[in-house]
Design a protein around this motif. Sequence first.
Motif, mmCIF file in Angstrom:
data_model
loop_
_atom_site.group_PDB
_atom_site.id
_atom_site.type_symbol
_atom_site.label_atom_id
_atom_site.label_comp_id
_atom_site.label_asym_id
_atom_site.label_seq_id
_atom_site.Cartn_x
_atom_site.Cartn_y
_atom_site.Cartn_z
ATOM 1 N N MET A 25 -79.177 -64.477 148.526
ATOM 2 C CA MET A 25 -79.660 -65.670 147.877
ATOM 3 C C MET A 25 -78.518 -66.277 147.020
ATOM 4 O O MET A 25 -77.489 -65.500 146.813
ATOM 5 N N PRO A 26 -78.555 -67.429 146.551
ATOM 6 C CA PRO A 26 -77.605 -67.993 145.903
ATOM 7 C C PRO A 26 -77.308 -67.178 144.538
ATOM 8 O O PRO A 26 -78.344 -66.597 143.970
ATOM 9 N N PRO A 27 -76.044 -67.091 144.092
ATOM 10 C CA PRO A 27 -75.761 -66.091 142.939
ATOM 11 C C PRO A 27 -76.351 -66.769 141.931
ATOM 12 O O PRO A 27 -76.807 -65.976 140.761
ATOM 13 N N SER A 28 -76.763 -67.938 141.786
ATOM 14 C CA SER A 28 -77.378 -68.584 140.472
ATOM 15 C C SER A 28 -78.864 -67.585 140.288
ATOM 16 O O SER A 28 -79.341 -67.800 138.967
ATOM 17 N N PHE A 29 -79.381 -67.004 141.134
ATOM 18 C CA PHE A 29 -80.574 -66.325 141.024
ATOM 19 C C PHE A 29 -80.456 -65.088 140.325
ATOM 20 O O PHE A 29 -81.417 -64.205 140.234
ATOM 21 N N ASN A 30 -79.079 -64.598 140.225
ATOM 22 C CA ASN A 30 -78.751 -63.175 139.813
ATOM 23 C C ASN A 30 -79.646 -61.948 140.540
ATOM 24 O O ASN A 30 -80.148 -61.208 139.921
ATOM 25 N N ALA A 33 -84.881 -61.816 143.521
ATOM 26 C CA ALA A 33 -85.913 -61.937 144.639
ATOM 27 C C ALA A 33 -86.962 -62.810 144.419
ATOM 28 O O ALA A 33 -87.369 -63.852 145.212
ATOM 29 N N SER A 34 -87.812 -62.220 143.282
ATOM 30 C CA SER A 34 -89.213 -62.986 142.918
ATOM 31 C C SER A 34 -88.769 -64.548 142.579
ATOM 32 O O SER A 34 -89.469 -65.353 142.915
ATOM 33 N N LEU A 35 -87.798 -64.876 141.785
ATOM 34 C CA LEU A 35 -87.786 -66.230 141.510
ATOM 35 C C LEU A 35 -86.992 -67.051 142.517
ATOM 36 O O LEU A 35 -87.543 -68.175 142.481
ATOM 37 N N PHE A 36 -86.235 -66.537 143.291
ATOM 38 C CA PHE A 36 -85.706 -67.103 144.693
ATOM 39 C C PHE A 36 -86.999 -67.307 145.411
ATOM 40 O O PHE A 36 -87.289 -68.523 145.910
ATOM 41 N N LEU A 37 -87.945 -66.446 145.567
ATOM 42 C CA LEU A 37 -89.107 -66.755 146.363
ATOM 43 C C LEU A 37 -89.992 -67.941 145.898
ATOM 44 O O LEU A 37 -90.424 -68.755 146.603
ATOM 45 N N PHE A 38 -90.153 -67.859 144.408
ATOM 46 C CA PHE A 38 -91.005 -68.713 143.771
ATOM 47 C C PHE A 38 -90.455 -70.157 144.154
ATOM 48 O O PHE A 38 -91.093 -71.235 144.119
ATOM 49 N N ASN A 39 -89.189 -70.400 143.769
ATOM 50 C CA ASN A 39 -88.511 -71.583 143.838
ATOM 51 C C ASN A 39 -88.603 -72.192 145.677
ATOM 52 O O ASN A 39 -88.792 -73.338 145.729
ATOM 53 N N LEU A 40 -88.354 -71.159 146.358
ATOM 54 C CA LEU A 40 -88.249 -71.690 147.725
ATOM 55 C C LEU A 40 -89.618 -71.817 148.214
ATOM 56 O O LEU A 40 -89.865 -73.090 148.855
ATOM 57 N N PHE A 41 -90.653 -71.231 147.614
ATOM 58 C CA PHE A 41 -92.064 -71.807 147.880
ATOM 59 C C PHE A 41 -92.598 -73.167 147.371
ATOM 60 O O PHE A 41 -92.853 -73.881 147.922
ATOM 61 N N LEU A 171 -98.980 -72.119 153.917
ATOM 62 C CA LEU A 171 -97.695 -71.533 154.950
ATOM 63 C C LEU A 171 -96.664 -71.819 154.391
ATOM 64 O O LEU A 171 -95.680 -70.925 154.529
ATOM 65 N N SER A 172 -96.216 -72.591 153.291
ATOM 66 C CA SER A 172 -95.162 -72.717 152.444
ATOM 67 C C SER A 172 -94.782 -71.426 151.920
ATOM 68 O O SER A 172 -93.666 -70.831 151.972
ATOM 69 N N PHE A 173 -95.917 -70.746 151.238
ATOM 70 C CA PHE A 173 -95.851 -69.335 150.731
ATOM 71 C C PHE A 173 -95.511 -68.224 151.715
ATOM 72 O O PHE A 173 -94.447 -67.359 151.542
ATOM 73 N N VAL A 174 -96.088 -68.228 152.807
ATOM 74 C CA VAL A 174 -95.677 -67.467 154.007
ATOM 75 C C VAL A 174 -94.395 -67.502 154.497
ATOM 76 O O VAL A 174 -93.665 -66.550 154.600
ATOM 77 N N ALA A 175 -93.826 -68.725 154.617
ATOM 78 C CA ALA A 175 -92.611 -68.884 155.163
ATOM 79 C C ALA A 175 -91.715 -68.454 154.154
ATOM 80 O O ALA A 175 -90.561 -67.889 154.389
ATOM 81 N N ALA A 176 -91.739 -68.796 152.865
ATOM 82 C CA ALA A 176 -90.916 -68.307 151.652
ATOM 83 C C ALA A 176 -90.837 -66.805 151.917
ATOM 84 O O ALA A 176 -89.865 -66.091 151.645
ATOM 85 N N LEU A 177 -92.120 -66.504 151.540
ATOM 86 C CA LEU A 177 -92.046 -64.770 151.548
ATOM 87 C C LEU A 177 -91.380 -64.083 152.585
ATOM 88 O O LEU A 177 -90.430 -63.166 152.417
ATOM 89 N N ALA A 178 -91.505 -64.559 154.008
ATOM 90 C CA ALA A 178 -90.919 -64.122 155.196
ATOM 91 C C ALA A 178 -89.400 -64.214 154.990
ATOM 92 O O ALA A 178 -88.635 -63.202 155.369
ATOM 93 N N ALA A 179 -88.987 -65.343 154.494
ATOM 94 C CA ALA A 179 -87.490 -65.846 154.402
ATOM 95 C C ALA A 179 -86.918 -64.691 153.474
ATOM 96 O O ALA A 179 -85.633 -64.380 153.738
ATOM 97 N N VAL A 180 -87.490 -64.640 152.191
ATOM 98 C CA VAL A 180 -87.072 -63.496 151.081
ATOM 99 C C VAL A 180 -87.025 -62.182 151.663
ATOM 100 O O VAL A 180 -85.844 -61.242 151.416
#
Length: 183
Positions: A25-30, A33-41, A171-180
């Motif tokens: 994930m982008p380095p800005s998320f340090n 994974a949960s923050l990245f998932l939340f933003n992606l979702f 569906l957006s949550f499921v897609a984001a969760l799968a991606a992460v």
Amino acid sequence: MLSTIIQAAGSLVAQSVASGPSTAMPPSFNDGASLFLFNLFIMTAATFLGSMMVGKQVGRIWGQRIWDHPKDPVTVYRLITLFAAIGLTLRCGAAAMELWGWNPNDPATVARVMMAKRWLDPIAVGCGMVWMGLVILGEPGVEHQLRKAPLPIDMWSRWPALARAGGIVILSFVAALAAVCLR
């Protein structure tokens, strides 16, 4: 704009991604994974929901163009909603595109996505400014019309209309969760 996006492959962004750590994930998320998932979702869901609202308002404006006058409160209301939805769609769509497009193994694509985001952001903010301007200009007339009685609003009967939007959110949550989880 297109030539600028194409040239982005040799940009500082591409060089930075290529020389930086290869992260999922982008380095800005340090590595959060949960923050990245939340933003992606949220950005994905908001993009699709905003797009749905843009489509609905454009359809209503086009369908009622014969009866609605440009200064009618309903026209002002539709334009306010349209510009807010366009701004949300573009801004969240640009952020979603950035998050979905992150790939440290392909820095040229990341740089192009980042350049496209930089072009979309001012357009989205411009739509937000038009939205606020329409609210300020139309507020007195719209409020005057809304205070006229009777004004029955049965919001509870409209809950089923949110079913499709709820499906998009799920569906957006499921897609984001799968991606992460699969990175």
